[in-house]
Motif scaffolding. Structure first.
Motif, PDB file in Angstrom:
ATOM      1  N   MET A   1       9.337  -1.379  -9.507  1.00 13.63           N
ATOM      2  CA  MET A   1       8.201  -2.034  -8.553  1.00 13.63           C
ATOM      3  C   MET A   1       8.645  -1.750  -7.110  1.00 13.63           C
ATOM      4  N   ALA A   2       7.649  -1.519  -6.188  1.00 11.86           N
ATOM      5  CA  ALA A   2       8.044  -1.490  -4.917  1.00 11.86           C
ATOM      6  C   ALA A   2       7.062  -2.150  -3.854  1.00 11.86           C
ATOM      7  N   THR A   3       7.448  -2.201  -2.490  1.00 13.05           N
ATOM      8  CA  THR A   3       6.099  -2.593  -1.809  1.00 13.05           C
ATOM      9  C   THR A   3       6.003  -1.423  -0.611  1.00 13.05           C
ATOM     10  N   HIS A   4       4.928  -0.851  -0.590  1.00  7.87           N
ATOM     11  CA  HIS A   4       4.543   0.230   0.268  1.00  7.87           C
ATOM     12  C   HIS A   4       3.643  -0.215   1.320  1.00  7.87           C
ATOM     13  N   LEU A   5       4.190   0.253   2.502  1.00 10.68           N
ATOM     14  CA  LEU A   5       3.241   0.234   3.686  1.00 10.68           C
ATOM     15  C   LEU A   5       2.697   1.617   4.356  1.00 10.68           C
ATOM     16  N   LEU A   6       1.474   1.917   4.491  1.00 15.66           N
ATOM     17  CA  LEU A   6       0.855   3.402   4.858  1.00 15.66           C
ATOM     18  C   LEU A   6       0.398   3.105   6.373  1.00 15.66           C
ATOM     19  N   THR A   7       0.785   3.689   7.093  1.00 12.13           N
ATOM     20  CA  THR A   7       0.082   3.914   8.302  1.00 12.13           C
ATOM     21  C   THR A   7      -0.339   5.296   8.800  1.00 12.13           C
ATOM     22  N   GLY A   8      -1.015   5.290   9.876  1.00  5.21           N
ATOM     23  CA  GLY A   8      -1.532   6.693  10.480  1.00  5.21           C
ATOM     24  C   GLY A   8      -2.507   6.596  11.342  1.00  5.21           C
ATOM     25  N   ASP A   9      -2.878   7.644  12.092  1.00  3.61           N
ATOM     26  CA  ASP A   9      -3.937   7.643  13.261  1.00  3.61           C
ATOM     27  C   ASP A   9      -5.129   8.514  12.861  1.00  3.61           C
ATOM     28  N   ASN A  10      -5.130   8.941  11.553  1.00  5.59           N
ATOM     29  CA  ASN A  10      -6.120   9.827  11.006  1.00  5.59           C
ATOM     30  C   ASN A  10      -6.700   9.094   9.840  1.00  5.59           C
TER      31      ASN A  10
END
Length: 315
Positions: A1-10
């Motif tokens: 199991m994991a923690t994910h952080l998604l970023t982006g300008d679109n």
């Protein structure tokens, strides 16, 4: 199991990346029983943490999605940061940047330490990013088609997912496609980033610079005053080197306040223009700015076209 952080300008690309990740995490499981999703301006992070700390029921794990996490301040983040440091083994946590605020560095650092941060923005390496997306979609394109598609899309990279789906349904996965084969499916040329315009001007390519201006104003939705601001910032950085004996990137950075490649680029541009032409450019920009604000009875786009044509001729 994991923690994910998604970023982006679109936003479109970010949504697609989240969808793909969640699909991967759910796998063959029953989504309705595994996934808890929080979105909008109303939910509180304590509810996200409660969901992530809840044991799965009739499944082997839970997937908890929290969108627009940039809107939370340091005080709001306290329970989430505590959870990230000590997560439940049976929960995958997917955090999605966005919202009214700026993403907390504490949150991104916490996720980096124990999980994974996904930056979905194409950035300046758009051609490589696009080639990766084409390959992931199971398609093949020759190098020329990939390069032309990247140029054509410009800043509208969010359209790529739909284009690739159309191409796959039309041609299948085996054939290597040329630009002539994909051109009927890609629509109008998209907007372009500011550095494409300033690079064309500095290269003296008037035709290309005027074409890019049209894409910025029409496809990109930038008002001529916004383009004027881009030009002002570009030439103001160059002008700061006038009278300064800068010989390298570090000295340029000290004079302009820029760092890394932008400082190096400013020095190259100053060496290309020289002091007299730099002053000339600043004068023309100031006059065009007044013209945009009503000093002359001209269409705003015409004012910008004349300015860019003049700037691109400076040598």
């Amino acid at each position: 199991m994991a923690t994910h952080l998604l970023t982006g300008d679109n936003e479109s690309i970010l949504r697609t990346a989240v969808s793909d990740l969640v699909h991967e995490l759910v796998g063959d499981g029953e989504r309705s029983m595994m996934v808890d999703e929080f979105d909008g301006e109303e939910y509180e992070l304590r509810l996200v943490v409660d969901a992530a700390q809840t044991m799965p029921f009739l499944t082997d794990k839970r997937v908890v999605i929290a969108r627009q996490v940039s809107r939370f301040n340091a005080d709001d983040l306290a329970p989430l940061l505590a959870y990230v440091e000590n997560p439940l083994d049976s929960s995958d946590l997917v955090l999605v940047a966005g919202g009214t605020g700026r993403l907390s560095k504490k949150l991104s650092d916490a996720v980096k330490a124990v999980g994974k941060v996904h930056n979905t923005s194409p950035g300046r390496e758009k051609r490589k990013w696009l080639a990766d997306q084409v390959s992931a979609a199971g398609l093949k394109m020759d190098g020329g088609a990939t390069a032309q598609l990247a140029t054509w899309l410009g800043e509208d990279a969010g359209r790529l997912d739909g284009i690739l789906a159309t191409l796959k349904s039309t041609y299948g996965a085996g054939e290597k496609l040329s630009f002539a084969q994909i051109e009927p499916f890609i629509g109008e040329a998209g907007g372009v980033p500011p550095w494409d315009l300033t690079d064309a001007i500095m290269d003296g390519d008037t035709t290309k610079a005027l074409s890019l201006l049209g894409r910025m104003v029409h496809a990109g939705g930038r008002h001529p005053l916004q383009v004027m601001s881009i030009l002002h910032s570009h030439y103001a950085g160059i002008a700061k080197l006038d009278g300064v004996d800068a010989r390298n990137e570090d000295q340029s950075g000290a004079a302009t306040g820029l760092k890394g490649f932008p400082a190096k680029k400013a020095l190259q541009n100053y060496n290309k223009l020289g002091g007299a032409n730099t002053k000339r450019a600043i004068t023309w920009i100031a006059q065009a700015d007044l013209d945009l604000r009503g000093a002359k009875d001209l269409e705003p786009e015409l004012v910008m076209e004349v300015l860019i044509a003049r700037l691109s001729k400076l040598r």
